[in-house]
Design a protein around this motif. Structure first.
Motif, PDB file in Angstrom:
ATOM      1  N   PHE A   4       0.818  -1.212   0.000  1.00 56.55           N
ATOM      2  CA  PHE A   4       0.000   0.000   0.000  1.00 56.55           C
ATOM      3  C   PHE A   4       0.853   1.262   0.000  1.00 56.55           C
ATOM      4  CE2 PHE A   4      -3.776  -2.513   1.440  1.00 56.55           C
ATOM      5  CZ  PHE A   4      -4.661  -2.024   0.498  1.00 56.55           C
ATOM      6  N   TYR A  22      -5.722  -4.283   6.636  1.00 55.05           N
ATOM      7  CA  TYR A  22      -5.343  -4.757   5.295  1.00 55.05           C
ATOM      8  C   TYR A  22      -3.830  -4.748   5.172  1.00 55.05           C
ATOM      9  CZ  TYR A  22     -10.154  -3.303   4.178  1.00 55.05           C
ATOM     10  OH  TYR A  22     -11.492  -3.105   4.160  1.00 55.05           O
ATOM     11  N   PRO A  25      -2.580  -4.637  -1.158  1.00 55.04           N
ATOM     12  CA  PRO A  25      -3.710  -4.276  -2.026  1.00 55.04           C
ATOM     13  C   PRO A  25      -4.190  -5.484  -2.832  1.00 55.04           C
ATOM     14  CG  PRO A  25      -1.686  -3.111  -2.690  1.00 55.04           C
ATOM     15  CD  PRO A  25      -1.329  -3.983  -1.543  1.00 55.04           C
ATOM     16  N   GLN A  29      -7.211  -3.085  -6.690  1.00 56.03           N
ATOM     17  CA  GLN A  29      -6.640  -1.898  -6.027  1.00 56.03           C
ATOM     18  C   GLN A  29      -5.265  -1.584  -6.620  1.00 56.03           C
ATOM     19  OE1 GLN A  29      -6.851  -3.227  -1.946  1.00 56.03           O
ATOM     20  NE2 GLN A  29      -9.063  -2.965  -1.864  1.00 56.03           N
ATOM     21  N   GLN A  47     -16.031  -7.495  -9.800  1.00 57.97           N
ATOM     22  CA  GLN A  47     -17.274  -7.569  -9.055  1.00 57.97           C
ATOM     23  C   GLN A  47     -17.044  -7.444  -7.568  1.00 57.97           C
ATOM     24  OE1 GLN A  47     -18.271 -12.152  -9.162  1.00 57.97           O
ATOM     25  NE2 GLN A  47     -18.321 -11.235 -11.148  1.00 57.97           N
ATOM     26  N   THR A  48     -18.158  -7.416  -6.865  1.00 56.95           N
ATOM     27  CA  THR A  48     -18.077  -7.234  -5.433  1.00 56.95           C
ATOM     28  C   THR A  48     -17.277  -8.370  -4.784  1.00 56.95           C
ATOM     29  OG1 THR A  48     -19.400  -6.931  -3.475  1.00 56.95           O
ATOM     30  CG2 THR A  48     -20.344  -8.335  -5.123  1.00 56.95           C
ATOM     31  N   GLY A  49     -16.563  -8.036  -3.726  1.00 56.71           N
ATOM     32  CA  GLY A  49     -15.745  -9.045  -3.064  1.00 56.71           C
ATOM     33  C   GLY A  49     -14.288  -8.977  -3.491  1.00 56.71           C
ATOM     34  N   THR A  50     -14.002  -8.164  -4.517  1.00 57.70           N
ATOM     35  CA  THR A  50     -12.628  -8.070  -5.014  1.00 57.70           C
ATOM     36  C   THR A  50     -11.878  -6.894  -4.371  1.00 57.70           C
ATOM     37  OG1 THR A  50     -13.447  -6.708  -6.818  1.00 57.70           O
ATOM     38  CG2 THR A  50     -13.182  -9.045  -7.285  1.00 57.70           C
ATOM     39  N   LYS A  52     -13.091  -3.728  -4.712  1.00 64.29           N
ATOM     40  CA  LYS A  52     -13.217  -2.611  -5.660  1.00 64.29           C
ATOM     41  C   LYS A  52     -13.651  -1.309  -4.989  1.00 64.29           C
ATOM     42  CE  LYS A  52     -17.800  -3.749  -7.264  1.00 64.29           C
ATOM     43  NZ  LYS A  52     -18.507  -2.841  -6.368  1.00 64.29           N
TER      44      LYS A  52
HETATM   45  P1  AMP Z   1     -15.647  -4.973  -1.960  1.00 69.72           P
HETATM   46  O1  AMP Z   1     -15.265  -5.746  -3.188  1.00 69.72           O
HETATM   47  O2  AMP Z   1     -15.328  -3.557  -2.066  1.00 69.72           O
HETATM   48  O3  AMP Z   1     -17.102  -5.246  -1.617  1.00 69.72           O
HETATM   49  O4  AMP Z   1     -14.782  -5.524  -0.714  1.00 69.72           O
HETATM   50  C1  AMP Z   1     -14.914  -6.786  -0.194  1.00 69.72           C
HETATM   51  C2  AMP Z   1     -14.298  -6.946   1.191  1.00 69.72           C
HETATM   52  O5  AMP Z   1     -12.873  -6.948   1.137  1.00 69.72           O
HETATM   53  C3  AMP Z   1     -14.655  -5.854   2.184  1.00 69.72           C
HETATM   54  O6  AMP Z   1     -15.025  -6.497   3.385  1.00 69.72           O
HETATM   55  C4  AMP Z   1     -13.394  -5.062   2.398  1.00 69.72           C
HETATM   56  O7  AMP Z   1     -13.343  -4.580   3.706  1.00 69.72           O
HETATM   57  C5  AMP Z   1     -12.321  -6.112   2.166  1.00 69.72           C
HETATM   58  N1  AMP Z   1     -11.057  -5.560   1.620  1.00 69.72           N
HETATM   59  C6  AMP Z   1     -10.918  -4.558   0.740  1.00 69.72           C
HETATM   60  N2  AMP Z   1      -9.634  -4.359   0.443  1.00 69.72           N
HETATM   61  C7  AMP Z   1      -8.925  -5.266   1.145  1.00 69.72           C
HETATM   62  C8  AMP Z   1      -7.532  -5.573   1.267  1.00 69.72           C
HETATM   63  N3  AMP Z   1      -6.613  -4.922   0.582  1.00 69.72           N
HETATM   64  N4  AMP Z   1      -7.178  -6.579   2.077  1.00 69.72           N
HETATM   65  C9  AMP Z   1      -8.124  -7.266   2.754  1.00 69.72           C
HETATM   66  N5  AMP Z   1      -9.433  -7.029   2.709  1.00 69.72           N
HETATM   67  C10 AMP Z   1      -9.844  -6.045   1.906  1.00 69.72           C
END
Ligand code: AMP
Length: 457
Positions: A4, A22, A25, A29, A47-50, A52
């Motif tokens: 990061f 975290y 990235p 990211q 998508q969600t979970g990545t 984003k």
């Molecule tokens: P999202 O895809 O934005 O819905 O994020 C999914 C999940 O991943 C969320 O719970 C975030 O808090 C977590 N997250 C986002 N970035 C990181 C990272 N670099 N390392 C670990 N977890 C993360």
């Protein structure tokens, strides 16, 4: 592997990331943050979970950390398809911007205009909104979009599904064309491609692997459900659902149960409650305060079973969901990937069970094609009621020469039908006579006459 602190983020943002726990990235990211910080447009296919959400919030906070907002002129805008997703993005902002002084407002339906107006009047750095509510504010003359420097469109494919694309186009046209655009979509449908071609300028494109290929921690299975009697199919399916929950026992600490239709979400939740399960429904027709209350309960563990529609559960980020149960097979195979992605997050184990009735087999095949694997079949925990034999409709038999005076008994009838069939099989009538050709034995007398006799006679 990039860290990061190599990404040029504001040190206060880095501190918040560290506090969030975290370490490195995620690929989206790593790909999106550097061009976003350079002021470039970004097209993220993820998508969600990545991760984003952080891929656009972290650079936005860094870029907006300097400067101040003017009344009614937000400096940045994040558009989300649903209220829940918008609320979640707002939460992310709170987490990552906690060491930076930035103001934000959340404009979603179901919340009073008055409160939202007051926030906008004071001036906000970040405005997070659903498209409809944003345009409502704009039309009431309470909002100017000419100060928007950064605009984010999140989950554009879902916006397309929900018919928001014209609203998005309108909002784009209300913002300055010099703005920076960060655009995210799980898939690139032709209509989405058209929007990005029109409104993004030489974007950096980052595509990350589908979650389906990544989430090996989710144990998937499917229960084939025959349904039995049509009038009892729905209740029999709910019985299968209860048996599945029971057979998972304590391993099922909490679950999201997906139905394809809102009415089924309601029916399913009511039925589970009636049978003593701790369940509640969430879908778009429920009022906002109820939705928030239900979601909060599910997040903090006081609610065990959340019965949901796809739209309401879209992008929901509850870190530890032990089970996802598909009460219905989703019609779009991508939705299956979204649904099961609610479990097995961040390397945890998760279980996804799908109930598949006969008419959903095609949809199941499409899912297996998309995820490129066969989902193991589970035995149906409920012994299925065999389909009752329907009495076959009697075949109309052509009248035979002898008409019975009495109605034939059942067995006689069957015998008759059998016989009739045998006979028809040979191409003959049941009366066993010689095969009839043309007019049979009955020869009109004029035919028997010779030609001359006919002329003179
Ligand atoms: P999202 O895809 O934005 O819905 O994020 C999914 C999940 O991943 C969320 O719970 C975030 O808090 C977590 N997250 C986002 N970035 C990181 C990272 N670099 N390392 C670990 N977890 C993360």
């Amino acid at each position: 592997m990039t860290k990061f602190n190599e990404l040029n983020l504001n040190p206060k943002v880095l501190k918040a990331i560290e506090e969030a726990g975290y370490e490195t990235p995620t690929p989206i990211q790593e790909g999106a943050i550097p061009p976003a910080l350079e002021g470039k447009d970004v097209l993220g296919i993820a998508q969600t979970g990545t991760g984003k959400t952080a891929s656009f919030t972290l650079p936005m906070i860094t870029l907006l950390a300097r400067g101040r907002a003017r009344a009614r002129m937000p400096r940045s805008l994040v558009l989300c398809p649903t209220r829940e997703l918008a609320a979640q993005v707002a939460e992310n902002f709170d987490t990552y911007a906690k060491n930076v002084k930035l103001t934000k407002a959340l404009l979603i339906g179901g919340v009073s205009f008055k409160e939202q107006d007051a926030l906008i009047d004071r001036g906000v750095d970040v405005l997070i909104a659903t498209p409809g509510r944003l345009l409502d504010h704009f039309e009431r003359g309470k909002l100017l979009l000419t100060g928007v420097q950064i605009m984010v469109v999140d989950e554009a494919d879902r916006m397309l599904d929900m018919g928001f694309i014209p609203d998005i186009e309108r909002i784009f046209s209300l913002t300055p064309f010099t703005r920076q655009t960060l655009f995210f979509s799980a898939t690139m449908a032709p209509e989405i491609e058209r929007i990005t071609d029109t409104f993004l300028s030489a974007p950096t494109r980052i595509e990350v692997a589908r979650q389906a290929t990544a989430s090996e921690t989710i144990e998937q299975s499917v229960v084939m459900f025959k349904g039995g009697r049509r009038d009892r199919e729905a209740s029999a399916k709910r019985q299968v659902l209860r048996s599945l929950i029971d057979s998972e026992g304590e391993k099922c600490t909490n679950a999201i149960i997906f139905c394809n239709r809102k009415t089924d979400v309601d029916i399913c939740a009511k039925s589970l409650k009636k049978y003593g399960y701790d369940a509640a429904a969430i879908h778009g027709d429920l009022d906002q305060s109820q939705r928030t209350k239900t979601l909060d309960g599910f997040r903090d563990g006081t609610l065990r079973l959340l019965v949901a529609s796809d739209v309401a559960a879209r992008g929901l980020d509850v870190p530890s969901v032990s089970h996802v149960i598909n009460f219905d097979v989703p019609g779009h195979p991508e939705d299956y990937v979204h649904r099961i992605g609610r479990t097995g997050r961040a390397g945890r184990e998760g279980k996804a069970i799908t109930i598949c009735s006969g008419r959903d087999e095609k949809a199941l095949a499409a899912i297996e094609k998309l995820i490129q694997k066969e989902i193991p079949r589970l035995d149906n925990p409920v012994k299925e009621e065999p389909k009752p034999e329907r009495p076959k409709p009697e075949k109309k038999t052509r009248p035979t020469e002898v008409r019975p005076t009495e109605a034939p008994k059942r067995d006689d009838k069957r015998e008759d039908r059998k016989k009739d069939k045998e006979v028809r099989g040979r191409g003959r009538r049941a009366d066993n006579g010689p095969s009839v050709v043309g007019m049979g034995d009955h020869l009109p007398s004029f035919i028997a006459l010779s030609f001359d006799e006919r002329r003179t006679g």
